[in-house]
Design a protein around this motif. Structure first.
Motif, short mmCIF file in Angstrom:
data_model
loop_
_atom_site.label_atom_id
_atom_site.label_comp_id
_atom_site.label_asym_id
_atom_site.label_seq_id
_atom_site.Cartn_x
_atom_site.Cartn_y
_atom_site.Cartn_z
N GLY A 2 -17.76 -11.06 -3.82
CA GLY A 2 -17.64 -12.40 -2.03
C GLY A 2 -16.10 -12.04 -2.25
O GLY A 2 -15.57 -12.57 -1.03
N ARG A 3 -15.21 -11.79 -2.67
CA ARG A 3 -13.21 -11.26 -2.81
C ARG A 3 -13.28 -10.28 -3.29
O ARG A 3 -12.70 -10.54 -4.25
CB ARG A 3 -12.81 -12.68 -3.10
N PHE A 4 -12.58 -9.91 -3.09
CA PHE A 4 -11.31 -8.56 -3.39
C PHE A 4 -9.93 -9.27 -2.62
O PHE A 4 -10.31 -8.98 -1.42
CB PHE A 4 -11.98 -6.80 -2.89
N ILE A 5 -8.64 -8.98 -3.64
CA ILE A 5 -7.49 -9.52 -3.08
C ILE A 5 -7.14 -8.43 -3.90
O ILE A 5 -6.03 -7.83 -4.44
CB ILE A 5 -7.01 -10.62 -3.64
N PHE A 6 -6.32 -7.07 -2.38
CA PHE A 6 -5.02 -6.39 -3.00
C PHE A 6 -4.05 -7.15 -2.50
O PHE A 6 -3.79 -7.77 -1.74
CB PHE A 6 -6.21 -5.28 -1.59
N SER A 7 -3.81 -6.10 -3.90
CA SER A 7 -1.89 -6.61 -3.93
C SER A 7 -1.14 -6.06 -2.59
O SER A 7 -1.48 -4.26 -2.57
CB SER A 7 -0.85 -6.47 -4.69
N LEU A 8 0.15 -6.07 -2.20
CA LEU A 8 0.22 -4.64 -1.17
C LEU A 8 1.29 -3.91 -0.96
O LEU A 8 1.10 -3.55 -0.19
CB LEU A 8 1.42 -6.44 0.58
N ASN A 9 0.84 -4.17 -2.43
CA ASN A 9 2.10 -2.64 -3.06
C ASN A 9 0.69 -1.37 -3.09
O ASN A 9 0.84 -0.34 -3.80
CB ASN A 9 2.21 -2.81 -3.42
N PHE A 10 -0.48 -2.08 -2.60
CA PHE A 10 -1.77 -0.35 -2.88
C PHE A 10 -0.89 0.59 -2.02
O PHE A 10 -0.83 0.49 -0.73
CB PHE A 10 -2.53 -1.15 -2.56
N THR A 11 -1.00 1.37 -2.42
CA THR A 11 -0.44 2.62 -1.58
C THR A 11 -1.18 3.53 -1.08
O THR A 11 -2.83 2.84 -1.45
CB THR A 11 0.53 3.92 -2.01
N ASN A 59 -8.82 -0.12 -21.24
CA ASN A 59 -9.19 -0.19 -19.68
C ASN A 59 -8.31 -0.03 -19.13
O ASN A 59 -8.13 -0.95 -19.35
CB ASN A 59 -10.99 -0.41 -19.75
N VAL A 60 -8.06 0.76 -18.18
CA VAL A 60 -7.52 0.69 -17.27
C VAL A 60 -8.19 0.66 -15.99
O VAL A 60 -9.14 1.18 -15.48
CB VAL A 60 -6.73 1.95 -17.29
N PHE A 61 -7.93 -0.70 -14.80
CA PHE A 61 -8.49 -0.93 -14.16
C PHE A 61 -7.94 -1.11 -12.83
O PHE A 61 -6.80 -1.95 -12.34
CB PHE A 61 -9.69 -2.60 -13.82
N TYR A 62 -8.27 -0.84 -11.61
CA TYR A 62 -7.58 -0.60 -10.29
C TYR A 62 -8.36 -2.78 -10.40
O TYR A 62 -9.01 -2.98 -10.21
CB TYR A 62 -7.89 -0.50 -9.43
N ASP A 63 -6.67 -3.27 -9.84
CA ASP A 63 -6.75 -4.86 -10.01
C ASP A 63 -7.59 -5.44 -7.91
O ASP A 63 -6.45 -5.45 -7.46
CB ASP A 63 -5.76 -5.06 -11.00
N LEU A 64 -8.16 -5.73 -8.22
CA LEU A 64 -8.37 -6.61 -7.06
C LEU A 64 -8.84 -7.15 -7.14
O LEU A 64 -9.53 -8.65 -6.04
CB LEU A 64 -9.91 -5.35 -6.67
N THR A 65 -8.58 -8.62 -8.23
CA THR A 65 -8.74 -9.86 -8.36
C THR A 65 -7.19 -10.61 -7.38
O THR A 65 -7.43 -11.53 -7.69
CB THR A 65 -9.12 -10.48 -10.12
N GLY A 66 -6.10 -10.54 -7.38
CA GLY A 66 -5.09 -11.12 -6.85
C GLY A 66 -4.41 -12.12 -7.89
O GLY A 66 -3.68 -12.91 -6.52
N SER A 67 -5.40 -12.05 -8.84
CA SER A 67 -4.72 -13.27 -10.07
C SER A 67 -5.02 -14.34 -9.00
O SER A 67 -3.92 -15.59 -8.84
CB SER A 67 -3.21 -13.56 -10.35
N TYR A 68 -6.88 -14.82 -7.92
CA TYR A 68 -6.42 -15.60 -7.46
C TYR A 68 -5.63 -15.79 -6.19
O TYR A 68 -5.52 -17.27 -5.66
CB TYR A 68 -6.59 -16.52 -8.52
N GLY A 69 -4.64 -14.77 -5.51
CA GLY A 69 -4.29 -15.06 -4.35
C GLY A 69 -2.88 -15.42 -4.66
O GLY A 69 -1.95 -14.60 -3.99
#
Length: 510
Positions: free
Chosen positions: A451-460, A105-115
């Motif tokens: 509680g926390r979504f952490i996006f990486s800055l490469n989201f287009t 299963n492919v997910f959009y990653d909103l975890t940010g790996s804890y920052g």
């Protein structure tokens, strides 16, 4: 006080139809919720079969996993969720802004790996791979430094605006050493932390629940408060003040997690101007009183500016701690500080030292991956990622909120740049269910849920548009399934009063 209260709270859980009508919902709504819950459970069982089986086997031996598994939702609902909506703890691969689990299963990653994940998983994989090639010749030789360390130190000092650097094995260790040095040089005992702020899991910075013994020599004060400034002006035993800039999103409130989402009172709001003014006041008082001002940037690091929170807010700290992202995705803790604060001994008192070392400090593989990270960060082309950064992420949050309002959905987003928190606008005991609808829509969340979504800055823009559509679809399905039904008279206060009654009834077996 919080530890004492925690020991008094009894465990109880809902069962049967009560599970689906804890808010007083009528039978037809409870039945609708029940059907939706078990339909979602069947979807999870089919879609995440391999990962769930692996997780069930691993949880018996991994204490961390036992904790996160049990504390994803309020404890009254936890058992049924663990049994039926268990998620997979195992991921197979990452690419771009997505991760793929062991079931494919492919997910959009909103975890940010804890920052950690500021610039995207591929970025860090490249840093680690290139760093490994450069460190291979030396290998894990410890104690001596890989030649690249010299360049790393120069660049970290330039970024932080500080004089010296020391390396540690984690962000928690870095904060511990910064506080120890502050105490050593000021000859004072106490540290100040602000309510709700996280600075690692060591005892002095966890005075409440989570620490089995009381914190020593610690004052927990209010963020953005004139009373706090008065304490700093008048106390003579304060060595340092710890600031976690992430608290600007929710001053004086703990990091939000769905395990505490018992009603809809979660609140967050970022006011850059107000928080900047507060930090400037703090800087002024600390200077006047000889108190060491420490910015704990282990979480935010280089997410909001290349120079971190000091650059973003325009306030210079006496010491700064970094971690997570700085080592190109490998574990690290770094303390940066003024020369007079970083010194660990006195020339005129040779036995009076401030000791700190660690076996894996400045590990060659970590240092070469760090050099890859810093080299990329120094590139003018790469620095352009910070151009209009707030405008981009504030605009995305505003666009999602506009759509949620248009669709009459009781959820909104609060954000500090690319760090987001979901808020709820109508009273409910079931907001924690949203995380499971979001995962079903292919959004990967950490164990704290909404509680926390952490996006990486490469989201287009295209990536984010897809996330937005999936978020709205999940919220629509949750509303359709009756989870946000409530009586017109229901309030957050009424919910908390009802929970108190349930606890008392459980405590006294009534």
């Amino acid at each position: 006080m919080s530890r004492r209260v925690a020991k008094l709270l009894p465990f109880y859980e809902f069962s049967g139809d009560q599970y689906f009508s804890a808010d007083g919902a009528p039978a037809e709504i409870a039945s609708q919720r029940k059907d939706a819950f078990f339909a979602l459970a069947r979807l999870y069982a089919e879609r995440y079969a391999k990962g769930r089986q692996m997780t069930a086997e691993a949880v018996t031996h991994i204490s961390d996993l036992q904790f996160t598994r049990a504390y994803r939702v309020p404890f009254q609902f936890s058992s049924l969720v663990q049994k039926n909506l268990g998620t997979s703890a195992f991921m197979e691969s990452s690419s771009g802004v997505t991760v793929t689990d062991v079931d494919g299963n492919v997910f959009y990653d909103l975890t940010g790996s804890y920052g950690v994940n500021i610039f995207g998983n591929d970025f860090y994989k490249e840093c680690i791979a290139e760093g490994e090639k450069r460190a291979e010749k030396l290998g894990p030789v410890l104690g001596s430094y890989h030649p690249v360390v010299a360049d790393n130190v120069k660049r970290i000092c330039e970024l932080s605006g500080q004089d010296e650097v020391s390396f540690h094995m984690s962000g928690t260790e870095a904060v511990m050493q910064a506080v120890r040095l502050a105490r050593y040089h000021t000859k004072r005992t106490h540290l100040v932390r602000f309510a709700g702020a996280y600075h690692g899991w060591w005892g002095d910075v966890q005075p409440g629940v989570g620490n089995p013994i009381p914190a020593h020599e610690t004052y927990t004060l209010a963020d953005m408060s004139e009373k706090t400034l008065h304490v700093l002006r008048t106390r003579r035993d304060i060595a340092c003040v710890l600031v976690n800039p992430l608290q600007a999103l929710h001053p004086n409130v703990n990091a939000p997690g769905d395990s505490a989402l018992v009603d809809s009172s979660r609140n967050a709001r970022f006011d850059r101007e107000a928080y900047t003014a507060w930090l400037k006041q703090l800087r002024e008082v600390c200077t006047m009183r000889g108190i060491v001002l420490i910015f704990d940037e282990v979480f935010l690091g280089f997410r909001i500016a290349a120079g971190g929170a000091q650059e973003y807010f325009g306030v210079r700290a006496d010491m700064v701690t970094y971690g997570k992202s700085l080592a190109g995705g490998l574990p690290i803790g770094v303390v940066c500080g003024k020369k007079e604060l970083m010194r660990r001994f006195h020339d005129d008192r040779p036995a009076d030292v401030c000791f700190a070392r660690g076996t894996f400090n400045a590990h060659p593989y970590v240092m070469t991956a760090m050099d890859e990270f810093l080299s990329r960060l120094a590139s003018p082309n790469f620095r352009s990622i910070y151009d209009r950064l707030d405008e981009t992420w504030n605009g995305r949050a505003e666009a999602l909120n506009t759509r949620l309002e248009k669709e009459d959905l009781p959820v909104r987003i609060a954000n500090f740049s690319s760090v987001w928190t979901v808020q709820y606008t109508e009273p409910s005991r079931y907001n924690w269910m949203l995380q499971y609808y979001l995962r079903a829509e292919g959004l990967h969340l950490s164990w704290v849920g909404t509680g926390r979504f952490i996006f990486s800055l490469n989201f287009t823009d295209a990536d984010f548009a897809e996330v937005e559509s999936r978020f709205v679809a999940a919220a629509q399905k949750m509303k359709r399934d009756g989870w946000w039904w409530h009586l017109p008279t229901l309030t957050n206060k009424a919910i908390r009063r009802q929970i108190l009654k349930e606890m008392l009834a459980s405590k006294f077996r009534r």
